[in-house]
Design a protein around this motif. Structure first.
Motif, PDB file in Angstrom:
ATOM      1  N   GLN A   8       0.826  -1.206   0.000  1.00  0.00           N
ATOM      2  CA  GLN A   8       0.000   0.000   0.000  1.00  0.00           C
ATOM      3  C   GLN A   8       0.859   1.255   0.000  1.00  0.00           C
ATOM      4  N   GLU A   9       1.953   1.228   0.748  1.00  0.00           N
ATOM      5  CA  GLU A   9       2.877   2.371   0.767  1.00  0.00           C
ATOM      6  C   GLU A   9       3.475   2.604  -0.613  1.00  0.00           C
ATOM      7  N   ARG A  10       3.877   1.519  -1.293  1.00  0.00           N
ATOM      8  CA  ARG A  10       4.453   1.652  -2.638  1.00  0.00           C
ATOM      9  C   ARG A  10       3.434   2.203  -3.616  1.00  0.00           C
ATOM     10  N   ILE A  11       2.203   1.730  -3.523  1.00  0.00           N
ATOM     11  CA  ILE A  11       1.147   2.212  -4.411  1.00  0.00           C
ATOM     12  C   ILE A  11       0.891   3.695  -4.174  1.00  0.00           C
ATOM     13  N   LEU A  12       0.749   4.096  -2.914  1.00  0.00           N
ATOM     14  CA  LEU A  12       0.505   5.508  -2.610  1.00  0.00           C
ATOM     15  C   LEU A  12       1.670   6.389  -3.066  1.00  0.00           C
ATOM     16  N   ALA A  13       2.891   5.924  -2.836  1.00  0.00           N
ATOM     17  CA  ALA A  13       4.064   6.709  -3.252  1.00  0.00           C
ATOM     18  C   ALA A  13       4.077   6.893  -4.771  1.00  0.00           C
ATOM     19  N   PHE A  14       3.756   5.832  -5.509  1.00  0.00           N
ATOM     20  CA  PHE A  14       3.743   5.936  -6.968  1.00  0.00           C
ATOM     21  C   PHE A  14       2.645   6.882  -7.442  1.00  0.00           C
ATOM     22  N   ILE A  15       1.463   6.768  -6.856  1.00  0.00           N
ATOM     23  CA  ILE A  15       0.364   7.661  -7.229  1.00  0.00           C
ATOM     24  C   ILE A  15       0.746   9.111  -6.933  1.00  0.00           C
ATOM     25  N   ARG A  16       1.297   9.341  -5.750  1.00  0.00           N
ATOM     26  CA  ARG A  16       1.696  10.702  -5.355  1.00  0.00           C
ATOM     27  C   ARG A  16       2.732  11.275  -6.327  1.00  0.00           C
ATOM     28  N   GLN A  17       3.730  10.464  -6.666  1.00  0.00           N
ATOM     29  CA  GLN A  17       4.785  10.902  -7.589  1.00  0.00           C
ATOM     30  C   GLN A  17       4.208  11.231  -8.962  1.00  0.00           C
ATOM     31  N   THR A  18       3.335  10.385  -9.468  1.00  0.00           N
ATOM     32  CA  THR A  18       2.747  10.594 -10.788  1.00  0.00           C
ATOM     33  C   THR A  18       1.875  11.846 -10.817  1.00  0.00           C
ATOM     34  N   ILE A  19       1.079  12.037  -9.786  1.00  0.00           N
ATOM     35  CA  ILE A  19       0.232  13.239  -9.730  1.00  0.00           C
ATOM     36  C   ILE A  19       1.104  14.485  -9.659  1.00  0.00           C
ATOM     37  N   ILE A  31       0.015   1.882 -12.432  1.00  0.00           N
ATOM     38  CA  ILE A  31       0.260   1.679 -10.998  1.00  0.00           C
ATOM     39  C   ILE A  31       0.857   0.291 -10.774  1.00  0.00           C
ATOM     40  N   THR A  32       0.318  -0.702 -11.473  1.00  0.00           N
ATOM     41  CA  THR A  32       0.805  -2.073 -11.333  1.00  0.00           C
ATOM     42  C   THR A  32       2.299  -2.140 -11.638  1.00  0.00           C
ATOM     43  N   ALA A  33       2.698  -1.575 -12.763  1.00  0.00           N
ATOM     44  CA  ALA A  33       4.115  -1.598 -13.145  1.00  0.00           C
ATOM     45  C   ALA A  33       4.956  -0.721 -12.227  1.00  0.00           C
ATOM     46  N   GLY A  34       4.465   0.474 -11.926  1.00  0.00           N
ATOM     47  CA  GLY A  34       5.233   1.427 -11.122  1.00  0.00           C
ATOM     48  C   GLY A  34       5.444   0.992  -9.686  1.00  0.00           C
ATOM     49  N   ALA A  35       4.527   0.200  -9.157  1.00  0.00           N
ATOM     50  CA  ALA A  35       4.659  -0.278  -7.778  1.00  0.00           C
ATOM     51  C   ALA A  35       5.347  -1.639  -7.719  1.00  0.00           C
ATOM     52  N   GLY A  36       5.767  -2.146  -8.884  1.00  0.00           N
ATOM     53  CA  GLY A  36       6.487  -3.410  -8.927  1.00  0.00           C
ATOM     54  C   GLY A  36       5.606  -4.624  -8.689  1.00  0.00           C
ATOM     55  N   VAL A  43      -3.776  -4.605  -7.453  1.00  0.00           N
ATOM     56  CA  VAL A  43      -3.871  -3.153  -7.353  1.00  0.00           C
ATOM     57  C   VAL A  43      -5.311  -2.743  -7.069  1.00  0.00           C
ATOM     58  N   HIS A  44      -6.269  -3.331  -7.755  1.00  0.00           N
ATOM     59  CA  HIS A  44      -7.675  -3.013  -7.499  1.00  0.00           C
ATOM     60  C   HIS A  44      -8.036  -3.303  -6.043  1.00  0.00           C
ATOM     61  N   TYR A  45      -7.592  -4.448  -5.541  1.00  0.00           N
ATOM     62  CA  TYR A  45      -7.871  -4.810  -4.153  1.00  0.00           C
ATOM     63  C   TYR A  45      -7.246  -3.796  -3.193  1.00  0.00           C
ATOM     64  N   GLN A  46      -5.978  -3.472  -3.419  1.00  0.00           N
ATOM     65  CA  GLN A  46      -5.278  -2.544  -2.524  1.00  0.00           C
ATOM     66  C   GLN A  46      -5.876  -1.135  -2.603  1.00  0.00           C
ATOM     67  N   LEU A  47      -6.308  -0.717  -3.777  1.00  0.00           N
ATOM     68  CA  LEU A  47      -6.963   0.590  -3.894  1.00  0.00           C
ATOM     69  C   LEU A  47      -8.256   0.598  -3.078  1.00  0.00           C
ATOM     70  N   GLY A  48      -8.982  -0.510  -3.093  1.00  0.00           N
ATOM     71  CA  GLY A  48     -10.185  -0.617  -2.271  1.00  0.00           C
ATOM     72  C   GLY A  48      -9.867  -0.523  -0.788  1.00  0.00           C
ATOM     73  N   GLN A  49      -8.791  -1.165  -0.384  1.00  0.00           N
ATOM     74  CA  GLN A  49      -8.369  -1.105   1.013  1.00  0.00           C
ATOM     75  C   GLN A  49      -7.941   0.318   1.401  1.00  0.00           C
ATOM     76  N   LEU A  50      -7.230   0.986   0.513  1.00  0.00           N
ATOM     77  CA  LEU A  50      -6.806   2.365   0.777  1.00  0.00           C
ATOM     78  C   LEU A  50      -8.006   3.309   0.832  1.00  0.00           C
ATOM     79  N   LYS A  51      -8.980   3.065  -0.002  1.00  0.00           N
ATOM     80  CA  LYS A  51     -10.198   3.868   0.017  1.00  0.00           C
ATOM     81  C   LYS A  51     -10.939   3.651   1.338  1.00  0.00           C
TER      82      LYS A  51
END
Length: 69
Positions: A8-19, A31-36, A43-51
């Motif tokens: 989740q941290e990697r996903i948020l960091a990638f989203i933040r950087q891209t924005i 996001i899938t590629a950028g978060a490794g 990614v869909h599952y983790q985005l749901g968890q972050l939401k």
């Protein structure tokens, strides 16, 4: 607020950087590629968890509508 997982941290960091760089949220495939990650389903599952955790918002049915909170 509960602690985030490493994924989740990697996903948020990638989203933040891209924005920051482009002004818009990345699509799930990017996001899938950028978060490794290998699976868009993950990614869909983790985005749901972050939401659910209140870390981001998303407008259903709209592409690239992720907003960090």
């Amino acid at each position: 607020m509960r602690a985030l997982t490493e994924t989740q941290e990697r996903i948020l960091a990638f989203i933040r950087q891209t924005i920051t760089e482009t002004g818009v949220a990345p699509p799930v495939r990017q996001i899938t590629a950028g978060a490794g990650l290998r699976s868009r389903a993950t990614v869909h599952y983790q985005l749901g968890q972050l939401k659910a955790a209140g870390r981001l918002r998303h407008e259903p049915g709209r592409h690239r509508s992720i907003r960090l909170t």
